[in-house]
Design a protein around this motif. Sequence first.
Motif, PDB file in Angstrom:
ATOM      1  N   GLU A  33       0.307  -1.186   0.214  1.00 48.67           N
ATOM      2  CA  GLU A  33       0.178   0.021   0.230  1.00 48.67           C
ATOM      3  C   GLU A  33       0.767   0.962  -0.005  1.00 48.67           C
ATOM      4  O   GLU A  33       1.834   1.516   0.174  1.00 48.67           O
ATOM      5  CB  GLU A  33      -1.166  -0.160   1.195  1.00 48.67           C
ATOM      6  N   ARG A  35       3.144   4.392   0.823  1.00 45.78           N
ATOM      7  CA  ARG A  35       4.178   4.967   1.839  1.00 45.78           C
ATOM      8  C   ARG A  35       4.560   3.754   2.687  1.00 45.78           C
ATOM      9  O   ARG A  35       4.477   4.020   3.966  1.00 45.78           O
ATOM     10  CB  ARG A  35       3.154   5.882   3.255  1.00 45.78           C
ATOM     11  N   CYS A  36       4.303   2.543   2.119  1.00 42.33           N
ATOM     12  CA  CYS A  36       5.267   0.963   2.514  1.00 42.33           C
ATOM     13  C   CYS A  36       6.075   1.529   2.407  1.00 42.33           C
ATOM     14  O   CYS A  36       7.445   0.446   3.623  1.00 42.33           O
ATOM     15  CB  CYS A  36       4.302  -0.324   2.741  1.00 42.33           C
ATOM     16  N   THR A  39       9.330   3.370  -2.673  1.00 43.00           N
ATOM     17  CA  THR A  39      10.131   4.183  -3.047  1.00 43.00           C
ATOM     18  C   THR A  39      11.303   4.457  -2.208  1.00 43.00           C
ATOM     19  O   THR A  39      12.035   4.951  -2.986  1.00 43.00           O
ATOM     20  CB  THR A  39       9.496   5.803  -3.472  1.00 43.00           C
ATOM     21  N   GLN A  40      10.973   4.678  -0.900  1.00 43.95           N
ATOM     22  CA  GLN A  40      12.325   4.703  -0.746  1.00 43.95           C
ATOM     23  C   GLN A  40      13.607   3.919  -0.120  1.00 43.95           C
ATOM     24  O   GLN A  40      14.584   4.314   0.263  1.00 43.95           O
ATOM     25  CB  GLN A  40      11.725   4.970   1.236  1.00 43.95           C
TER      26      GLN A  40
HETATM   27  P1  GTP Z   1       3.246   4.820  -3.165  1.00 42.96           P
HETATM   28  O1  GTP Z   1       5.023   4.819  -3.833  1.00 42.96           O
HETATM   29  O2  GTP Z   1       2.766   5.827  -2.767  1.00 42.96           O
HETATM   30  O3  GTP Z   1       2.388   3.874  -2.977  1.00 42.96           O
HETATM   31  O4  GTP Z   1       4.209   4.507  -1.753  1.00 42.96           O
HETATM   32  P2  GTP Z   1       5.981   4.316  -1.308  1.00 42.96           P
HETATM   33  O5  GTP Z   1       6.092   2.763  -0.765  1.00 42.96           O
HETATM   34  O6  GTP Z   1       7.086   3.690  -2.396  1.00 42.96           O
HETATM   35  O7  GTP Z   1       6.182   5.027  -0.273  1.00 42.96           O
HETATM   36  P3  GTP Z   1       7.416   5.724   0.108  1.00 42.96           P
HETATM   37  O8  GTP Z   1       8.716   4.662  -0.765  1.00 42.96           O
HETATM   38  O9  GTP Z   1       7.694   7.233  -0.791  1.00 42.96           O
HETATM   39  O10 GTP Z   1       7.436   6.216   1.930  1.00 42.96           O
HETATM   40  C1  GTP Z   1       7.414   6.912   2.089  1.00 42.96           C
HETATM   41  C2  GTP Z   1       7.391   6.730   3.834  1.00 42.96           C
HETATM   42  O11 GTP Z   1       8.628   7.440   4.224  1.00 42.96           O
HETATM   43  C3  GTP Z   1       6.176   7.826   4.766  1.00 42.96           C
HETATM   44  O12 GTP Z   1       5.959   7.562   5.698  1.00 42.96           O
HETATM   45  C4  GTP Z   1       7.160   9.154   5.118  1.00 42.96           C
HETATM   46  O13 GTP Z   1       7.472   9.658   6.398  1.00 42.96           O
HETATM   47  C5  GTP Z   1       8.669   8.053   4.856  1.00 42.96           C
HETATM   48  N1  GTP Z   1      10.045   9.448   4.208  1.00 42.96           N
HETATM   49  C6  GTP Z   1      10.189   9.725   3.238  1.00 42.96           C
HETATM   50  N2  GTP Z   1      11.223  11.116   3.534  1.00 42.96           N
HETATM   51  C7  GTP Z   1      11.917  10.102   4.559  1.00 42.96           C
HETATM   52  C8  GTP Z   1      12.479  10.852   5.640  1.00 42.96           C
HETATM   53  O14 GTP Z   1      13.379  11.202   4.835  1.00 42.96           O
HETATM   54  N3  GTP Z   1      12.994  10.450   6.761  1.00 42.96           N
HETATM   55  C9  GTP Z   1      12.330   9.372   7.615  1.00 42.96           C
HETATM   56  N4  GTP Z   1      12.472   9.032   9.075  1.00 42.96           N
HETATM   57  N5  GTP Z   1      10.836   8.801   6.784  1.00 42.96           N
HETATM   58  C10 GTP Z   1      11.258   9.350   5.560  1.00 42.96           C
END
Ligand code: GTP
Length: 242
Positions: A33, A35-36, A39-40
Amino acid sequence: RKRVWSISTGSEALNGILGGGIQSMSITEVFGEFRCGKTQMSHTLCVAAQLPRDMGGAEGKVAFIDTEGTFRPDRIKAIAERYGLDPDQTMENIIVSRAYNSEQQMDYITKLATIFAEDGQYRLLIVDSIMALFRVDYSGRGELSERQQKLNIMLARLNHISEEFNVAVFVTNQVQADPGAALMFASNDRKPVGGHVMAHASATRLLLRKGRGEERVAKLNDSPDMPEAECSYIITPGGIAD
Ligand code: GTP
Ligand code: MG
């Protein structure tokens, strides 16, 4: 013969359940889902791939296909600092292509094969996300079979690239957002989009989900050589960690 090697995800626990990290010569798919951390994790791998072998790296360059406009050089630089790499040099070793439709996404993959053939230093190809543009381009009724046909060609090409150039291919994927499906499947059992075509192409499939606060949970669903297993990881300014 080419040898399979792996790139660290940034989390020792996650590397452990994967049998070392993200493997070369096949496709690894992470799905989950919003923000899991898909992308990070992609950003963390962009840096980890450049590390020396004894630090979990592949001492190589990276290609990143960005379909959602979520690539952030500042995140790369922060992760590079965690590992003691020069932030600007680290960015220079990443070729980023922003795709706006599925055809462009395919064109970039084809172009990258040429680039990989000319410059043997590439070790990782990321597509974040693999399905997002297909879902937009083929959203109509009756377009599903055409979508799956095009997707199949793209995934075959990605698998071919991973083997021919011995690179790791890492793709992110979304989960079905259909409210009916959300009720039917527990939140830790969501289905990735892309159907059988996607399932067949990915050698390794990893389901990501949110835990408490910063905590995230990864579940290995499919692997050529590792058992089903679960672990937790966190998202930090320096990328994915334990
Ligand atoms: P979608 O592409 O929307 O499906 O989500 P995703 O799974 O790609 O999520 P993503 O990897 O963008 O993760 C987002 C989460 O990473 C959020 O909860 C942010 O709080 C966290 N995040 C992003 N940048 C940072 C950062 O610099 N530091 C910390 N601690 N958390 C971060
Ligand atoms: Mg994302």
